[in-house]
Design an enzyme around this catalytic site. Structure first.
Site, mmCIF file in Angstrom:
data_model
loop_
_atom_site.group_PDB
_atom_site.id
_atom_site.type_symbol
_atom_site.label_atom_id
_atom_site.label_comp_id
_atom_site.label_asym_id
_atom_site.label_seq_id
_atom_site.Cartn_x
_atom_site.Cartn_y
_atom_site.Cartn_z
ATOM 1 N N GLY A 103 0.795 -1.221 0.000
ATOM 2 C CA GLY A 103 0.000 0.000 0.000
ATOM 3 C C GLY A 103 0.826 1.269 0.000
ATOM 4 O O GLY A 103 0.270 2.365 0.057
ATOM 5 N N ASP A 104 2.168 1.142 0.012
ATOM 6 C CA ASP A 104 3.002 2.352 -0.032
ATOM 7 C C ASP A 104 4.255 2.037 -0.859
ATOM 8 O O ASP A 104 4.288 1.031 -1.561
ATOM 9 C CB ASP A 104 3.292 2.845 1.398
ATOM 10 N N ASP A 105 5.288 2.886 -0.772
ATOM 11 C CA ASP A 105 6.449 2.745 -1.662
ATOM 12 C C ASP A 105 7.022 1.316 -1.640
ATOM 13 O O ASP A 105 7.156 0.710 -0.580
ATOM 14 C CB ASP A 105 7.552 3.718 -1.245
#
Ligand SMILES: *[C@@H]1O[C@H](CO)[C@@H](O)[C@H](O)[C@H]1NC(C)=O
Ligand SMILES: *[C@@H]1O[C@H](CO)[C@@H](O)[C@H](O)[C@H]1NC(C)=O
Length: 328
Positions: free
Chosen positions: A131-133
């Site tokens: 859900g992120d980098d």
């Protein structure tokens, strides 16, 4: 003090469930090796507390190595981390390979791998969908990172594939100790927010230099490339607004993108323009048309060679230089 110990953690092909941080501190020679078994952080409980703002403290990483040397992590599946997945901080000689990292696209801050104030780190042959980098190279946050002053250096990222609503390959935004000598190559991104993202902010200080990203394929991206000095928030209001990051020497080459909504932007700081930004052999195709809308630039200098769509005048004015050759 570092223990002259060697530890081997063997993750069989079962599922191991964790609710708190798996922290290893001050060790040397750590092998964290599996048979593609799974470490499950059961993050949903944490994500919900964070969403409801009922958490008085930060969430744990799934696995964190601190002040350690000679680490290998391989053949393990990491899933549903409460926060970042793999976080080597103040470490050196780290190899992370054949890992799979999974978390839902809407899970908050579930970065894949964040080498932080660490040197000689190799991340290779891995699949990350979170859900992120996917990978973000960092080195400390604002006044705290400046005070500690411990850079990340010698980071190789190769043959990584994945998806993220945020960034594919990132540097930052916490780079207050400095980040240098990063090579990312042979990266495949599908359904990604920003394919290649170098991010910092006023108050960070530090430097970002000698970063090369090459041989990237991206499909279905919101932005192809973003290099910007106004990204990320501050730990508190004690940051120094005169601590400006120095960004010099970013080469992005051999990038092919399809269904890229915007080519992106390269936006330096007025009082600290980004220099030595070089783009070469880039082709970003749009969603509707054959090319995605051109890059926007401000407070940057550098060069561009064989870039489609043709980039901003700040870079294209020095097109004659051909291939990228940066000096630090
Ligand atoms: C683990 O996965 C890798 C590929 O990701 C595969 O090559 C290897 O054979 C697997 N090992 C086991 C023990 O299943
Ligand atoms: C730049 O970084 C690369 C690694 O990506 C390294 O091999 C090279 O020596 C660095 N160049 C300088 C001038 O430090």
């Amino acid at each position: 003090m570092t223990f002259g110990l060697m530890i081997l953690i063997w993750i069989s092909n079962a599922i191991f469930r964790f609710l708190s941080d798996f922290l290893i501190s001050k060790f040397e020679k750590i092998s964290f090796i599996g048979e593609n078994g799974t470490i499950d952080g059961q993050g949903a409980i944490w994500w919900n507390m964070w969403r409801q703002r009922t958490l008085p403290f930060t969430r744990p990483n799934l696995i964190e190595f601190m002040n350690s040397r000679s680490i290998i992590i391989s053949n393990v599946i990491f899933q549903n981390s409460p926060f970042w997945n793999i976080h080597p901080v103040y470490c050196s000689n780290v190899v992370i390979r054949y890992v799979t990292i999974l978390a839902p696209a809407d899970s908050p801050n579930t970065d894949g791998i964040d080498p932080d104030s660490s040197s000689n780190v190799c991340i290779e042959d891995s699949y990350i969908s979170t859900g992120d980098d996917l990978v973000a190279v960092k080195s400390g946050w604002d006044e705290y990172g400046i005070a500690y002053g411990h850079p990340s250096s010698g980071i190789t990222i190769r043959r990584v594939t994945g998806s993220s609503p945020f960034s594919g390959i990132a540097v930052g935004s916490e780079t207050s100790g400095g980040v240098e000598n990063v090579l990312a190559e042979h990266i495949n991104l599908y359904n990604v927010g920003v394919g290649i993202h170098v991010k910092t902010n006023i108050g960070r200080g530090g430097f970002i230099r000698n970063i090369t990203v090459s041989d990237v394929y991206m499909e279905n991206a919101r932005k192809g490339i973003k290099i910007a000095g106004d990204v990320g928030d501050h730990p508190d209001d004690k940051f120094n607004p005169n601590a400006l990051p120095v960004v010099n020497g970013i080469t992005i080459k051999d990038v092919w993108g399809t269904k890229v909504q915007q080519s992106g932007l390269i936006q330096g700081l007025k009082n600290s323009p980004f220099t030595g930004i070089c783009l070469s052999n880039i082709n970003l195709q749009g969603v509707a048309g054959p090319t995605s809308p051109p890059l926007k630039c401000s407070d940057v200098s550098g060069s561009a060679y064989q870039v489609k769509p043709w980039p901003c005048s700040e870079l294209s004015s020095s097109q004659q230089t051909g291939a990228c050759s940066n000096h630090f």
